[in-house]
Design a protein around this motif. Sequence first.
Motif, PDB file in Angstrom:
ATOM      1  N   VAL A 157     -47.839 -64.691 -28.571  1.00  0.00           N
ATOM      2  CA  VAL A 157     -47.169 -64.970 -29.851  1.00  0.00           C
ATOM      3  C   VAL A 157     -47.900 -66.091 -30.592  1.00  0.00           C
ATOM      4  O   VAL A 157     -48.100 -66.008 -31.806  1.00  0.00           O
ATOM      5  CB  VAL A 157     -45.670 -65.301 -29.642  1.00  0.00           C
ATOM      6  CG1 VAL A 157     -45.046 -65.856 -30.904  1.00  0.00           C
ATOM      7  CG2 VAL A 157     -44.917 -64.052 -29.175  1.00  0.00           C
ATOM      8  N   LEU A 158     -48.336 -67.113 -29.876  1.00  0.00           N
ATOM      9  CA  LEU A 158     -49.112 -68.189 -30.509  1.00  0.00           C
ATOM     10  C   LEU A 158     -50.405 -67.630 -31.098  1.00  0.00           C
ATOM     11  O   LEU A 158     -50.811 -68.009 -32.206  1.00  0.00           O
ATOM     12  CB  LEU A 158     -49.407 -69.308 -29.517  1.00  0.00           C
ATOM     13  CG  LEU A 158     -48.209 -70.164 -29.107  1.00  0.00           C
ATOM     14  CD1 LEU A 158     -48.617 -71.159 -28.025  1.00  0.00           C
ATOM     15  CD2 LEU A 158     -47.624 -70.892 -30.308  1.00  0.00           C
ATOM     16  N   HIS A 159     -51.066 -66.742 -30.367  1.00  0.00           N
ATOM     17  CA  HIS A 159     -52.286 -66.094 -30.876  1.00  0.00           C
ATOM     18  C   HIS A 159     -51.975 -65.328 -32.160  1.00  0.00           C
ATOM     19  O   HIS A 159     -52.744 -65.393 -33.126  1.00  0.00           O
ATOM     20  CB  HIS A 159     -52.875 -65.151 -29.819  1.00  0.00           C
ATOM     21  CG  HIS A 159     -53.745 -64.083 -30.391  1.00  0.00           C
ATOM     22  ND1 HIS A 159     -54.968 -64.340 -30.967  1.00  0.00           N
ATOM     23  CD2 HIS A 159     -53.546 -62.744 -30.511  1.00  0.00           C
ATOM     24  CE1 HIS A 159     -55.486 -63.201 -31.408  1.00  0.00           C
ATOM     25  NE2 HIS A 159     -54.638 -62.220 -31.142  1.00  0.00           N
ATOM     26  N   LEU A 160     -50.850 -64.609 -32.198  1.00  0.00           N
ATOM     27  CA  LEU A 160     -50.490 -63.835 -33.390  1.00  0.00           C
ATOM     28  C   LEU A 160     -50.186 -64.739 -34.575  1.00  0.00           C
ATOM     29  O   LEU A 160     -50.523 -64.412 -35.720  1.00  0.00           O
ATOM     30  CB  LEU A 160     -49.320 -62.905 -33.086  1.00  0.00           C
ATOM     31  CG  LEU A 160     -49.630 -61.786 -32.083  1.00  0.00           C
ATOM     32  CD1 LEU A 160     -48.360 -60.991 -31.773  1.00  0.00           C
ATOM     33  CD2 LEU A 160     -50.739 -60.884 -32.571  1.00  0.00           C
ATOM     34  N   ILE A 161     -49.575 -65.884 -34.309  1.00  0.00           N
ATOM     35  CA  ILE A 161     -49.328 -66.861 -35.388  1.00  0.00           C
ATOM     36  C   ILE A 161     -50.656 -67.336 -35.964  1.00  0.00           C
ATOM     37  O   ILE A 161     -50.837 -67.402 -37.186  1.00  0.00           O
ATOM     38  CB  ILE A 161     -48.467 -68.032 -34.877  1.00  0.00           C
ATOM     39  CG1 ILE A 161     -47.040 -67.546 -34.586  1.00  0.00           C
ATOM     40  CG2 ILE A 161     -48.472 -69.188 -35.873  1.00  0.00           C
ATOM     41  CD1 ILE A 161     -46.178 -68.537 -33.817  1.00  0.00           C
ATOM     42  N   VAL A 162     -51.602 -67.645 -35.087  1.00  0.00           N
ATOM     43  CA  VAL A 162     -52.929 -68.066 -35.545  1.00  0.00           C
ATOM     44  C   VAL A 162     -53.596 -66.938 -36.328  1.00  0.00           C
ATOM     45  O   VAL A 162     -54.217 -67.175 -37.376  1.00  0.00           O
ATOM     46  CB  VAL A 162     -53.808 -68.525 -34.352  1.00  0.00           C
ATOM     47  CG1 VAL A 162     -55.257 -68.708 -34.773  1.00  0.00           C
ATOM     48  CG2 VAL A 162     -53.251 -69.798 -33.746  1.00  0.00           C
TER      49      VAL A 162
END
Length: 144
Positions: free
Chosen positions: A57-62
């Motif tokens: 999810v953090l990767h997708l936010i980035v």
Amino acid sequence: MKRLKLAFIGIISGLFLGAFLWGVQIITTKYVYTLLISVDYIPVLKEWNMHPITELVLHLIVSVIVVFVLYAIFKRWDMQYRVLPYVMANGVIGILLYGTTAFSTRTPELLDYFAIFYWIIGHLLYGVIVGIFLQKQKGCPHET
């Protein structure tokens, strides 16, 4: 362009990059997907014991942030609907981010040339997908 469309493009492209690198990791045992979702180089986050889904999810936010920023930059030069600028920019981003592998014991070695190759190819493909999605938006009648 509507923010929701840009966010969607970031999520879909980010999921593709994740799936590509996950597949490469399974087939080759090069930990490129682990590198993608690793937060081992971020001071506060590296102390947390995060679930892999949270890291994704953090990767997708980035990914969403990258799409917003690149779209805004390329719009200044009226290049926001061209594929090549996104491919080039994400190739550079991939090269720069690969160095973060030095901060983790879970990721590939810094000079693992096969891992570097897969990592860069994944980021170039990510740029192609972002660019194609945006190019398809050019003809939308409700573009703002």
